[in-house]
Design a protein around this motif. Structure first.
Motif, PDB file in Angstrom:
ATOM      1  N   LEU A  88      -1.264  12.349  -5.465  1.00 41.98           N
ATOM      2  CA  LEU A  88      -2.424  12.879  -4.768  1.00 41.98           C
ATOM      3  C   LEU A  88      -2.857  14.152  -5.487  1.00 41.98           C
ATOM      4  N   GLN A  89      -3.975  14.067  -6.189  1.00 39.71           N
ATOM      5  CA  GLN A  89      -4.551  15.238  -6.842  1.00 39.71           C
ATOM      6  C   GLN A  89      -5.468  15.925  -5.843  1.00 39.71           C
ATOM      7  N   MET A  90      -5.163  17.172  -5.548  1.00 43.83           N
ATOM      8  CA  MET A  90      -5.920  17.918  -4.545  1.00 43.83           C
ATOM      9  C   MET A  90      -6.630  19.093  -5.227  1.00 43.83           C
ATOM     10  N   ASN A  91      -7.944  19.063  -5.200  1.00 47.68           N
ATOM     11  CA  ASN A  91      -8.754  20.117  -5.790  1.00 47.68           C
ATOM     12  C   ASN A  91      -9.564  20.824  -4.712  1.00 47.68           C
ATOM     13  N   SER A  92     -10.088  21.983  -5.057  1.00 44.92           N
ATOM     14  CA  SER A  92     -10.927  22.755  -4.124  1.00 44.92           C
ATOM     15  C   SER A  92     -10.255  22.878  -2.763  1.00 44.92           C
ATOM     16  N   LEU A  93      -9.003  23.242  -2.783  1.00 45.75           N
ATOM     17  CA  LEU A  93      -8.233  23.309  -1.536  1.00 45.75           C
ATOM     18  C   LEU A  93      -8.772  24.380  -0.602  1.00 45.75           C
ATOM     19  N   LYS A  94      -8.686  24.075   0.685  1.00 49.98           N
ATOM     20  CA  LYS A  94      -9.166  24.960   1.741  1.00 49.98           C
ATOM     21  C   LYS A  94      -7.998  25.321   2.658  1.00 49.98           C
ATOM     22  N   PRO A  95      -8.093  26.438   3.359  1.00 53.14           N
ATOM     23  CA  PRO A  95      -7.015  26.791   4.303  1.00 53.14           C
ATOM     24  C   PRO A  95      -6.737  25.687   5.315  1.00 53.14           C
ATOM     25  N   GLU A  96      -7.761  24.948   5.699  1.00 49.72           N
ATOM     26  CA  GLU A  96      -7.557  23.861   6.677  1.00 49.72           C
ATOM     27  C   GLU A  96      -6.814  22.659   6.093  1.00 49.72           C
ATOM     28  N   ASP A  97      -6.539  22.676   4.799  1.00 54.12           N
ATOM     29  CA  ASP A  97      -5.710  21.635   4.199  1.00 54.12           C
ATOM     30  C   ASP A  97      -4.219  21.939   4.366  1.00 54.12           C
ATOM     31  N   THR A  98      -3.909  23.109   4.880  1.00 54.18           N
ATOM     32  CA  THR A  98      -2.513  23.494   5.085  1.00 54.18           C
ATOM     33  C   THR A  98      -1.838  22.548   6.071  1.00 54.18           C
ATOM     34  N   ALA A  99      -0.725  21.969   5.644  1.00 57.78           N
ATOM     35  CA  ALA A  99      -0.009  20.985   6.464  1.00 57.78           C
ATOM     36  C   ALA A  99       1.242  20.538   5.720  1.00 57.78           C
ATOM     37  N   VAL A 100       2.062  19.788   6.417  1.00 54.63           N
ATOM     38  CA  VAL A 100       3.134  19.052   5.758  1.00 54.63           C
ATOM     39  C   VAL A 100       2.557  17.691   5.370  1.00 54.63           C
ATOM     40  N   TYR A 101       2.695  17.345   4.119  1.00 53.89           N
ATOM     41  CA  TYR A 101       2.150  16.094   3.588  1.00 53.89           C
ATOM     42  C   TYR A 101       3.284  15.068   3.456  1.00 53.89           C
TER      43      TYR A 101
ATOM     44  N   ALA B 174       0.832  -1.199   0.000  1.00 51.07           N
ATOM     45  CA  ALA B 174       0.000   0.000   0.000  1.00 51.07           C
ATOM     46  C   ALA B 174       0.868   1.251   0.000  1.00 51.07           C
ATOM     47  N   MET B 175       0.352   2.285  -0.623  1.00 49.87           N
ATOM     48  CA  MET B 175       1.004   3.597  -0.573  1.00 49.87           C
ATOM     49  C   MET B 175      -0.058   4.625  -0.220  1.00 49.87           C
ATOM     50  N   GLY B 176       0.362   5.630   0.513  1.00 47.22           N
ATOM     51  CA  GLY B 176      -0.629   6.600   0.946  1.00 47.22           C
ATOM     52  C   GLY B 176      -0.023   7.930   1.314  1.00 47.22           C
ATOM     53  N   TRP B 177      -0.898   8.830   1.682  1.00 48.58           N
ATOM     54  CA  TRP B 177      -0.518  10.181   2.078  1.00 48.58           C
ATOM     55  C   TRP B 177      -1.090  10.487   3.456  1.00 48.58           C
ATOM     56  N   TYR B 178      -0.260  11.086   4.285  1.00 48.79           N
ATOM     57  CA  TYR B 178      -0.642  11.575   5.597  1.00 48.79           C
ATOM     58  C   TYR B 178      -0.305  13.053   5.637  1.00 48.79           C
ATOM     59  N   ARG B 179      -0.867  13.752   6.611  1.00 44.91           N
ATOM     60  CA  ARG B 179      -0.519  15.162   6.771  1.00 44.91           C
ATOM     61  C   ARG B 179      -0.479  15.527   8.244  1.00 44.91           C
ATOM     62  N   GLN B 180       0.318  16.553   8.516  1.00 42.80           N
ATOM     63  CA  GLN B 180       0.437  17.034   9.894  1.00 42.80           C
ATOM     64  C   GLN B 180       0.458  18.550   9.881  1.00 42.80           C
ATOM     65  N   ALA B 181      -0.555  19.131  10.508  1.00 44.75           N
ATOM     66  CA  ALA B 181      -0.640  20.583  10.646  1.00 44.75           C
ATOM     67  C   ALA B 181       0.035  20.996  11.946  1.00 44.75           C
ATOM     68  N   PRO B 182       0.470  22.237  12.063  1.00 40.77           N
ATOM     69  CA  PRO B 182       1.129  22.695  13.290  1.00 40.77           C
ATOM     70  C   PRO B 182       0.268  22.453  14.526  1.00 40.77           C
ATOM     71  N   GLY B 183       0.857  21.835  15.532  1.00 41.29           N
ATOM     72  CA  GLY B 183       0.147  21.587  16.775  1.00 41.29           C
ATOM     73  C   GLY B 183      -0.829  20.438  16.745  1.00 41.29           C
ATOM     74  N   LYS B 184      -0.866  19.705  15.637  1.00 38.52           N
ATOM     75  CA  LYS B 184      -1.802  18.581  15.511  1.00 38.52           C
ATOM     76  C   LYS B 184      -1.054  17.289  15.236  1.00 38.52           C
ATOM     77  N   GLN B 185      -1.760  16.181  15.452  1.00 35.95           N
ATOM     78  CA  GLN B 185      -1.172  14.877  15.179  1.00 35.95           C
ATOM     79  C   GLN B 185      -1.219  14.576  13.680  1.00 35.95           C
ATOM     80  N   ARG B 186      -0.316  13.718  13.258  1.00 34.19           N
ATOM     81  CA  ARG B 186      -0.322  13.280  11.867  1.00 34.19           C
ATOM     82  C   ARG B 186      -1.595  12.475  11.619  1.00 34.19           C
ATOM     83  N   GLU B 187      -2.239  12.736  10.479  1.00 41.09           N
ATOM     84  CA  GLU B 187      -3.482  12.047  10.166  1.00 41.09           C
ATOM     85  C   GLU B 187      -3.443  11.479   8.755  1.00 41.09           C
ATOM     86  N   LEU B 188      -4.201  10.410   8.564  1.00 40.73           N
ATOM     87  CA  LEU B 188      -4.304   9.796   7.256  1.00 40.73           C
ATOM     88  C   LEU B 188      -5.125  10.688   6.333  1.00 40.73           C
TER      89      LEU B 188
END
Length: 121
Positions: free
Chosen positions: A80-93, A33-47
């Motif tokens: 990972l194609q990301m469309n309709s991006l929102k400010p809450e998508d800001t993170a390290v991927y 499997a291959m996947g993408w996770y992200r981690q925003a400042p002050g938050k845990q890494r999430e799938l």
């Protein structure tokens, strides 16, 4: 043993799009499997999204309908194609390769170094 190199991050305005890429290299025989996770400042890494051999892609509820994960097994690459991006998508991927079987038959897991995605006007 296994290296994951990500690319495609950057700064984009709300509503915009970005495409992330992750290429795995090394003495790889197969990757389950291959996947993408992200981690925003002050938050845990999430799938964010994952795709496994012989299975449908899975997405976090927050990105369903906006993000699409795809995979090129011949080149051990995931996108990972990301469309309709929102400010809450800001993170390290971060890219992840799960149950990587090496030519030596050793089984391992690998992470990329991360790529910054910033959604802001």
């Amino acid at each position: 043993q296994v290296q994951l190199v990500e690319s495609g991050g950057g700064l984009v305005q709300p509503g915009g799009s970005l495409r992330l890429s992750c290429a795995a290299s090394g003495n790889i025989f197969s990757i389950y499997a291959m996947g993408w996770y992200r981690q925003a400042p002050g938050k845990q890494r999430e799938l964010v999204a994952t795709i496994a051999n012989g299975a449908s892609a899975m997405y976090a509820d927050s990105v369903k309908g906006r993000f699409t994960i795809s995979r090129d097994n011949a080149n051990n690459t995931v996108y990972l194609q990301m469309n309709s991006l929102k400010p809450e998508d800001t993170a390290v991927y971060y890219c992840n390769a799960d149950r990587v079987r090496l030519v030596s038959n050793y089984l391992t897991n690998a992470w990329g170094q991360g790529t910054q995605v910033t959604v802001s006007s």
